[in-house]
Design a protein around this motif. Sequence first.
Motif, short mmCIF file in Angstrom:
data_model
loop_
_atom_site.label_atom_id
_atom_site.label_comp_id
_atom_site.label_asym_id
_atom_site.label_seq_id
_atom_site.Cartn_x
_atom_site.Cartn_y
_atom_site.Cartn_z
N ILE A 59 0.85 -1.19 0.00
CA ILE A 59 0.00 0.00 0.00
C ILE A 59 0.88 1.24 0.00
N ALA A 60 0.70 2.09 -0.99
CA ALA A 60 1.39 3.39 -1.03
C ALA A 60 0.36 4.48 -0.84
N VAL A 61 0.58 5.33 0.14
CA VAL A 61 -0.33 6.44 0.41
C VAL A 61 0.21 7.65 -0.35
N ALA A 62 -0.46 8.03 -1.43
CA ALA A 62 0.02 9.11 -2.30
C ALA A 62 -1.14 9.98 -2.74
N GLU A 63 -0.84 11.26 -3.01
CA GLU A 63 -1.87 12.19 -3.45
C GLU A 63 -2.33 11.88 -4.88
N LEU A 64 -1.38 11.44 -5.71
CA LEU A 64 -1.68 11.19 -7.12
C LEU A 64 -1.82 9.69 -7.38
N ASP A 65 -2.89 9.32 -8.10
CA ASP A 65 -3.15 7.91 -8.36
C ASP A 65 -2.02 7.25 -9.14
N LYS A 112 -4.73 -3.09 -7.24
CA LYS A 112 -5.37 -4.20 -7.96
C LYS A 112 -6.61 -4.71 -7.24
N VAL A 113 -6.71 -4.41 -5.94
CA VAL A 113 -7.83 -4.93 -5.17
C VAL A 113 -8.74 -3.84 -4.61
N PHE A 114 -8.25 -2.60 -4.63
CA PHE A 114 -9.06 -1.47 -4.19
C PHE A 114 -9.22 -0.50 -5.35
N PRO A 115 -10.39 0.11 -5.51
CA PRO A 115 -10.55 1.15 -6.54
C PRO A 115 -9.71 2.37 -6.19
N GLN A 116 -9.44 3.20 -7.19
CA GLN A 116 -8.70 4.43 -6.92
C GLN A 116 -9.51 5.28 -5.96
N PRO A 117 -9.00 5.54 -4.78
CA PRO A 117 -9.80 6.21 -3.75
C PRO A 117 -9.83 7.72 -3.90
N GLU A 118 -10.97 8.28 -3.68
CA GLU A 118 -11.08 9.74 -3.61
C GLU A 118 -10.62 10.22 -2.24
N THR A 119 -10.77 9.35 -1.25
CA THR A 119 -10.30 9.65 0.10
C THR A 119 -9.41 8.50 0.56
N LYS A 120 -9.03 8.51 1.82
CA LYS A 120 -8.17 7.46 2.34
C LYS A 120 -8.89 6.11 2.31
N ILE A 121 -8.10 5.04 2.12
CA ILE A 121 -8.68 3.70 2.14
C ILE A 121 -9.14 3.39 3.56
N VAL A 145 1.56 -6.78 5.61
CA VAL A 145 1.09 -5.57 4.95
C VAL A 145 2.21 -4.54 5.01
N LEU A 146 2.57 -4.01 3.84
CA LEU A 146 3.59 -2.95 3.76
C LEU A 146 2.90 -1.64 3.40
N VAL A 147 3.14 -0.61 4.21
CA VAL A 147 2.53 0.70 3.97
C VAL A 147 3.64 1.74 3.86
N ALA A 148 3.68 2.46 2.74
CA ALA A 148 4.67 3.53 2.54
C ALA A 148 3.94 4.85 2.38
N ARG A 149 4.44 5.88 3.06
CA ARG A 149 3.80 7.19 2.96
C ARG A 149 4.81 8.30 3.21
N THR A 150 4.50 9.48 2.72
CA THR A 150 5.34 10.66 2.94
C THR A 150 4.95 11.32 4.25
N VAL A 151 5.96 11.68 5.05
CA VAL A 151 5.67 12.35 6.32
C VAL A 151 6.07 13.83 6.28
N SER A 152 6.94 14.20 5.34
CA SER A 152 7.30 15.62 5.20
C SER A 152 7.93 15.87 3.84
N LYS A 153 7.95 17.15 3.45
CA LYS A 153 8.52 17.55 2.17
C LYS A 153 9.23 18.89 2.35
N LYS A 154 10.42 19.01 1.73
CA LYS A 154 11.18 20.26 1.79
C LYS A 154 11.64 20.62 0.38
N GLU A 155 11.42 21.87 -0.01
CA GLU A 155 11.85 22.35 -1.31
C GLU A 155 13.15 23.13 -1.15
N VAL A 156 14.13 22.84 -2.03
CA VAL A 156 15.44 23.48 -1.94
C VAL A 156 15.87 23.97 -3.31
#
Length: 206
Positions: free
Chosen positions: A46-52, A78-87, A104-115
């Motif tokens: 499972i990847a938690v991302a803003e963009l499908d 493959k088993v969940f539809p593209q979510p409009e909100t969180k699964i 179950v493997l879950v990957a997500r972003t916790v912070s972002k920095k622009e340089v």
Amino acid sequence: MKNSLRTRFFISLMLIALTTSCASTKTLHVWKDDGYHQPLRKVLVIAVAELDFMRNHFENVLSESLASRGIEAIPSNKVFPQPETKIDRAAIVAKVRELGIGNVLVARTVSKKEVSDFQPGGIYFASADFYSSYDGFYTDSFVVVSTPGREFDADYFTLVTNIYDVSSEKLIWTYLSQVKVENSREGAINPFIDTLMKQLEASKLL
């Protein structure tokens, strides 16, 4: 002789490129449950991302990498539809039981920095006798090559990757990392997954 010198010249230029670049993934922290002593089995990725498309690409590439190591893996797209909100967690639990998932493997972003930064150019020495169109000049035994500076923008994403054991419902592994993205986010996924696989192997989960 000339072909040998030509090869040495191009190798020198490749080394220059490598020394002026940096790794796209930096490991910040790795933790594993000392009581867990078995490889991963039938993983739901499972990847938690803003963009499908980012979610799909990450999950698909990681699942393929795990499969290449003999571990069955299923991308959540493959088993969940593209979510409009969180699964929904209840939906995940039900699907995990239905598919007989072991981890179950879950990957997500916790912070972002622009340089924004400027990388200065430099002067390098390379084997001579072969010279093509490049900003340099000959000496008796080597060519002095100058490289221009460049200005670039980069995003630094801090990612956390957690793996859970379904039978005990416990967290068994965590990987905290920083990923540098200079061009496309999609292009940074493959190098990150390569590093992630090495960390899983080092933790004896593969």
